[in-house]
Design a protein around this motif. Structure first.
Motif, mmCIF file in Angstrom:
data_model
loop_
_atom_site.group_PDB
_atom_site.id
_atom_site.type_symbol
_atom_site.label_atom_id
_atom_site.label_comp_id
_atom_site.label_asym_id
_atom_site.label_seq_id
_atom_site.Cartn_x
_atom_site.Cartn_y
_atom_site.Cartn_z
ATOM 1 N N CYS A 183 -6.623 2.378 5.841
ATOM 2 C CA CYS A 183 -6.244 0.954 5.088
ATOM 3 C C CYS A 183 -6.249 -0.520 5.812
ATOM 4 O O CYS A 183 -5.460 -0.282 6.743
ATOM 5 C CB CYS A 183 -4.375 1.608 4.939
ATOM 6 N N CYS A 207 0.787 -1.061 -0.309
ATOM 7 C CA CYS A 207 -0.160 -0.196 0.185
ATOM 8 C C CYS A 207 0.807 1.041 0.007
ATOM 9 O O CYS A 207 0.421 1.723 -0.346
ATOM 10 C CB CYS A 207 -0.667 -0.098 1.035
ATOM 11 N N CYS A 209 -1.794 -3.051 7.967
ATOM 12 C CA CYS A 209 -1.210 -1.719 7.600
ATOM 13 C C CYS A 209 -2.495 -0.239 9.504
ATOM 14 O O CYS A 209 -3.040 -0.042 8.987
ATOM 15 C CB CYS A 209 -1.514 -0.845 6.142
ATOM 16 N N HIS A 231 2.593 2.719 2.572
ATOM 17 C CA HIS A 231 2.150 3.490 3.343
ATOM 18 C C HIS A 231 3.961 3.296 4.066
ATOM 19 O O HIS A 231 4.242 2.910 4.141
ATOM 20 C CB HIS A 231 1.019 3.337 4.261
ATOM 21 N N VAL A 274 -2.427 2.324 9.593
ATOM 22 C CA VAL A 274 -2.810 3.478 8.725
ATOM 23 C C VAL A 274 -3.951 3.541 8.544
ATOM 24 O O VAL A 274 -5.036 3.025 7.583
ATOM 25 C CB VAL A 274 -1.549 4.246 7.505
HETATM 26 ZN ZN LIG Z 1 -1.008 0.883 4.502
#
Ligand SMILES: [Zn+2]
Ligand code: SF4
Ligand SMILES: [Zn+2]
Lengths: 261, 820
Positions: free
Chosen positions: A58, A33, A53, A35, A55
């Motif tokens: 996400c 992803c 993840c 991030h 974040v």
């Molecule tokens: Zn992510």
């Protein structure tokens, strides 16, 4: 990356740490992803196996080992390079494999096209399909997860010539695969007949020297059978040779007799 | 006067000729006859340019080949001077011959100097003038105009199309000024007139870059024929020009701007896709088919041209992965990002191009081939997109240049990343140097292409260094002495102060107050005794600043001030020109002034201090280069490994050529006089590396002096020179001996004498030795210091214990590096 971006986005989106206040703060990214979070957060969230993840919003799930340090300042480039790595691994052809330079250039452009499709997320499905087909057709392992199942026969397109270098038909202009013709084994007698017309070699001989079996004759890999064979050949080989016949036969072929054809 | 050299009639536009001028011409002719290259050192102020021009013009007019002359000089003012000389020469020739020869002579300089467009010419920066001019004159602008669109054009440029292309300006010689005036009168652009007329000229005068910088040479000098005679005047720094033309520096800032440029390009491509897809498609199609817009690429309005040398251009089609505009921009962006990543490193990196390329490929999948095409592809794209605000893309262009260079050249180049500006700095300010180490690379095509290349200067000793560094063979190398009826300049080497302490700007005793005070006292004494101007050269800005502030503390400046005004050169060009102006005014009216400057600065290279503008020149310390510079170190290593030039030899050669340049500043003619002081004990051993005409005037008694002795000598010299020199003084017996110049009869006498000498058993002895022979006669009084080993860079004295401190330090450091 745009300039405003790089200034504001320098904080960890998870814990909010800022390298300006935490000197030495290091960031990690992942290639799923993309991030970017700080090392501390990676340790905290992923120490006990696969996790999502952290974040916000996400939900990509990741292993800790999938987090790595960032190479490029611009994450877009980071991602592009990652895609490129994957595509290049699949579409890996050298200039020598192509018929012409033009074909090679077309291949380069095609590859570029596919990479760009993935980078800009246009035609992703179609592009991935093409890559996968190509990989399967050419027996290239891509991911351990989506590689061809063992034993699965590579799908062959009916319209492809069987000796085309790329069976999936994605890459054009490759040189045909040339299967070298099998060479006959080397013949030291240069076609001389080895049939034994006048004598026969027996399975075994009992060798005697002055009545006793000669063990010395068996020593050192000495093959008595072969010796016999050779001696007999020498003795009888000339029997079937008629030099005059052979001469005239040769002269006839050497000077073709003119006549109606 | 008219005389013959062998069968060649030479018209010389003056009634008298210096013996060294005659010798110089003879050697030139021999070089041209032999069809090879040469290195000639002619004392400054002896009419080098006019000798050169008279001989070569005579040569080209006399022989049926009509070989063209390409005369390269360094600065605008030198070009203008040469043009004026040429104009006078041609006028003299037509007066003498009774008819005007069919002859064209033109000078070329940048648009900035030759532009007439009312608003463009007012731009300060040359790059902006170029860019704005291109925006007005590019091919597509014209097309648009023809389609009836409303676009800005330059009328001066478009008027040229109405003229016959081979006769844009009438025959004759135009100075730059003259060309501007002609352009103004006829409303035609002087720059393009000159450029387009290049191939129709008999003599072209322009700056080095037009031949040496492949970016420009490709466009301007492409059509010049092989038998041209190429002259590099003031060529003592030619190796540096060569190196600079293939080197490039990148900073974080320029990379940021390059990214912005790439983003702009991306946007423009999108725009064009929406509005005029066809153009992009056309470009693409051409690239696919490998069509090189052969002529278009070299067109006058091209955004940039390939930075590599013509031989290294790839002739094949652009690689497939950068054929599409958007792919190419992505490619550039990736490359820039990679460079940014490299810039993040906080330690110094030195890397060869192959190593850089392999790392690049590993990280970004960028291959060497497309990288090589960067410059060309960008040019094509910029043209397709019809960009006009080209100056915005300058940093991107730099990156593309860098890409092309690094992918083209494997050896002779080094990549050096310096994260900090100085050793002490803590905030990184990285610079990525792509440094060319081999001066011969850039000049190689010139030597290969043109049959005669003449390298000449007032100070180009030791002569054999140049063929070595630039890797070429000479037909002959010569250094001429200066024939003088009496000593008009006094070179001295001062090694001790009045207190007998030895003085040097050497590293260890740099800030020693004793040395600084002695230097101060030296300047003070000379300020007292010198009429009018004094020019002082320091090895570096840093050293100059340190000394000045120490003098301030010691009260030395106050003492000096009572005699002379003190002015200082700074790195800022405008400040310096102001200081220079003030200095000149002070010399014109008043007690005179002192100009403190730097041996490698602007002043030392381009400004003349003739007559009262410079009566004394003081070299405060030997101008050795800053040896900590990594680029220099790399170059030294390269020279050692490839050309067997030792570090010390190169450094001392380099120091001495700069010192000689400084000394030459004050003596600009034979009627000029001046005192030259070399104040550093290290000069003592190096004096035979000075140009012959200076070295021969340093008599035994003028070396190793203390301040007091030097002052005494200078006073005596000034008294003896109290009367101005009458040119062509008659020797008492009326013979040619001891003359500093000859009239026609004396020249013919000399020639006759020489011919008979040649007949006398001295077989094979030709005019080549004319000057040695002549030297015997003219400077008969001076001790002959000159011997076979002069200028030989490998003389034993390099290894004396008295060797320069810096050199020791480097040697030591290099050893440590080797060990470590
Ligand atoms: Zn992510
Ligand atoms: S064409 Fe000539 S006059 Fe016009 S802008 Fe360019 S340099 Fe200036
Ligand atoms: Zn965090």
């Amino acid at each position: 990356m745009d300039e405003e971006d790089s200034v504001g986005a320098n904080k960890c989106p998870v814990c909010g740490s800022d390298p300006r206040t935490h000197p030495g703060l290091r960031f990690k990214i992942n290639t799923k992803c993309y991030h970017r979070i700080c090392e501390g957060c990676v340790d905290r969230h992923f120490s006990s196996g696969k996790a999502e993840c952290p974040v916000g919003g996400c939900h990509v799930s990741l292993w800790k080992r999938e987090w790595r340090t960032q190479t490029f300042e611009d994450l877009k480039i980071e991602r592009e390079v990652e895609i490129r790595r994957r595509v290049t691994k699949i579409l890996d052809r050298r200039e020598e494999e192509f018929e012409t330079k033009r074909d090679y250039d077309d291949f380069l452009e095609l590859r570029e096209e596919l990479v760009m499709n993935l980078v800009f997320r246009t035609d992703v499905a179609a592009t991935n399909r093409k890559l996968k087909e190509y990989a399967q057709a050419n027996g290239i392992k891509t991911d351990p997860t989506d590689g061809p199942e063992p034993g699965a026969k590579a799908p062959r397109r009916k319209d492809m010539a069987p000796d085309a270098a790329d069976q999936s038909g994605l890459i054009k202009g490759l040189k045909r695969i040339v299967i070298p013709e099998a060479k006959a084994p080397y013949d030291p007698f240069m076609g001389m007949p080895r049939t034994r017309e006048y004598y026969e070699v027996k399975e075994s001989y009992i060798t005697r020297v002055r009545g006793k079996p000669a063990e010395a004759m068996l020593a050192g890999g000495y093959d008595f059978a072969q010796y016999m064979d050779e001696s007999l050949l020498r003795a009888f080989a000339g029997l079937g040779v008629f030099i005059e016949d052979e001469m005239s036969a040769r002269d006839n072929t050497a000077i073709p007799v003119p006549g109606p054809t | 006067m008219k005389f013959f050299i062998d069968d060649l009639p030479v018209l010389f536009p003056y009634p008298r000729i210096y013996p060294e001028q005659y010798a110089y011409m003879c050697d030139l002719k021999r070089t041209l006859d032999a069809g090879g290259h040469c290195v000639l050192e002619m004392p400054s102020g002896t009419g080098k340019t006019v000798s050169l021009l008279s001989l070569i013009v005579a040569y080209q007019q006399h022989y049926p080949e009509h070989r063209k002359l390409i005369y390269c000089s360094r600065t605008m003012s030198e070009i203008e001077k040469a043009l004026a000389e040429l104009k006078a020469l041609m006028k003299y020739r037509s007066d003498q011959l009774g008819h005007v020869e069919d002859f064209r002579g033109l000078g070329l300089t940048s648009r900035k100097n030759l532009c007439l467009h009312p608003s463009v010419k007012r731009e300060k920066s040359g790059a902006v003038v170029d860019a704005r001019c291109r925006a007005l004159t590019a091919g597509f602008v014209k097309e648009k105009k023809e389609r009836g669109e409303d676009v800005d054009v330059c009328i001066y440029h478009d008027n040229l199309d109405l003229l016959e292309p081979h006769n844009l300006v009438p025959p004759g010689v135009f100075t730059l000024d003259g060309l501007l005036r002609y352009g103004e009168d006829h409303k035609q652009c002087p720059y393009f007139s000159a450029r387009r007329m290049m191939s129709f000229c008999n003599v072209i005068i322009y700056s080095y870059h037009y031949l040496l910088d492949p970016k420009i040479a490709e466009r301007v000098s492409k059509e010049l024929s092989k038998d041209c005679i190429v002259v590099f005047d003031e060529a003592h720094n030619i190796d540096n020009v060569c190196i600079e033309s293939l080197s490039i520096d990148l900073t974080e800032d320029s990379l940021r701007k390059a990214t912005r440029g790439a983003n702009n390009l991306e946007r423009k491509i999108e725009e064009m896709k929406a509005s005029d897809e066809e153009k992009l498609q056309n470009e693409y199609q051409k690239l696919v088919e490998g069509l090189r817009e052969a002529d278009e690429a070299r067109a006058e309005d091209a955004f940039m041209s390939n930075p590599t040398l013509p031989d290294d251009l790839l002739k094949e089609a652009v690689p497939g992965n950068i054929r599409r505009a958007e792919h190419f921009v992505a490619f550039l962006k990736r490359f820039i990002e990679y460079l940014k990543t490299r810039m993040k490193v906080l330690y110094v990196i030195q890397e060869t191009p192959p190593s850089f390329l392999s790392h690049l490929k590993e990280l970004t999948f960028i291959e060497r081939k497309p990288l090589r095409f960067c410059a060309e592809r960008l040019t094509s794209l910029v043209r397709t997109l019809e960009l006009t605000n080209i100056e915005d893309y300058q940093p991107l262009q730099e990156v593309a240049t860098f890409a092309t260079l690094i992918a083209t050249y494997e050896t002779g180049f080094l990549l050096i990343l310096e994260p900090f500006e100085t050793e002490q700095a803590t905030v990184p300010n990285p610079i990525l140097h792509f440094a060319c180490l081999d001066a011969s690379i850039a000049i190689k095509p010139v030597f290969e292409r043109f049959s005669s290349v003449i390298i000449t200067s007032g100070t180009i000793s030791p002569l054999e260094m140049y063929p070595k560094m630039l890797n070429f063979n000479t037909v002959l190398q010569e250094s001429y002495p200066m024939s003088l009826t009496r000593r008009s300049f006094l070179p001295m080497i001062v090694t001790r102060g009045s207190d007998q302490q030895s003085i040097t700007s050497g590293f260890q005793s740099r800030s020693d107050p004793g040395v600084v005070r002695n230097y101060g006292a030296l300047l003070f004494e000379f300020a007292k005794l010198t009429p009018d101007g004094i020019v002082v050269f320091f090895p570096s800005y840093l050293y100059m600043e340190m000394i000045i502030s120490m003098w301030q503390g010691m009260g030395i400046l106050d003492q000096i001030w009572t005699y002379k005004l003190i002015l200082v050169e700074t790195p800022d060009a405008q400040e310096t020109s102001l200081a220079l102006e003030t200095y000149r005014t002070a010399c014109e009216n008043g007690k005179g002034a002192i100009l403190l400057c730097v041996a490698r600065g602007k002043v030392s290279e381009g400004i003349d201090f003739d007559h009262h503008f410079g009566r004394t020149v003081l070299c405060m310390g030997a101008p050795f280069q800053y040896t900590e510079s990594r680029i220099l170190k790399a170059r030294l290593e390269f020279l050692r490994e490839n050309y067997r030039i030792k570090e010390q030899d190169f450094l001392s050669f380099d120091a001495m050529r700069h010192a000689a340049q400084c000394l030459g500043r004050v003596l600009r003619g034979k009627d000029d006089y001046g005192i030259m002081v070399l104040a550093d004990r290290r000069f003592q051993k190096k004096r035979n590396q000075l140009p012959r005409w200076i070295a021969e005037e340093i008599h035994e008694g003028q070396t190793g002096l203390s301040t007091d002795a030097a002052v005494g000598m200078a006073k005596k010299f000034l008294r003896s020179i109290a009367q101005p020199l009458v040119p062509g003084q008659k020797a008492p017996d009326g013979s040619t001996k001891g003359k500093d110049s000859w009239d026609l009869k004396e020249l013919e006498n000399f020639q006759r004498e020489q011919r008979s000498n040649r007949g006398e058993g001295d077989f094979g002895r030709q005019d080549a030795y004319a000057h040695d022979y002549l030297h015997r006669e003219t400077n008969a009084g001076s001790t002959l210091l000159h011997n076979g080993s002069r200028g030989d860079v490998n003389t034993a004295d390099e290894f004396d214990e008295d060797i320069a401190d810096e050199e020791f330090l480097i040697a030591e450091r290099m050893q440590i590096e080797l060990v470590g």
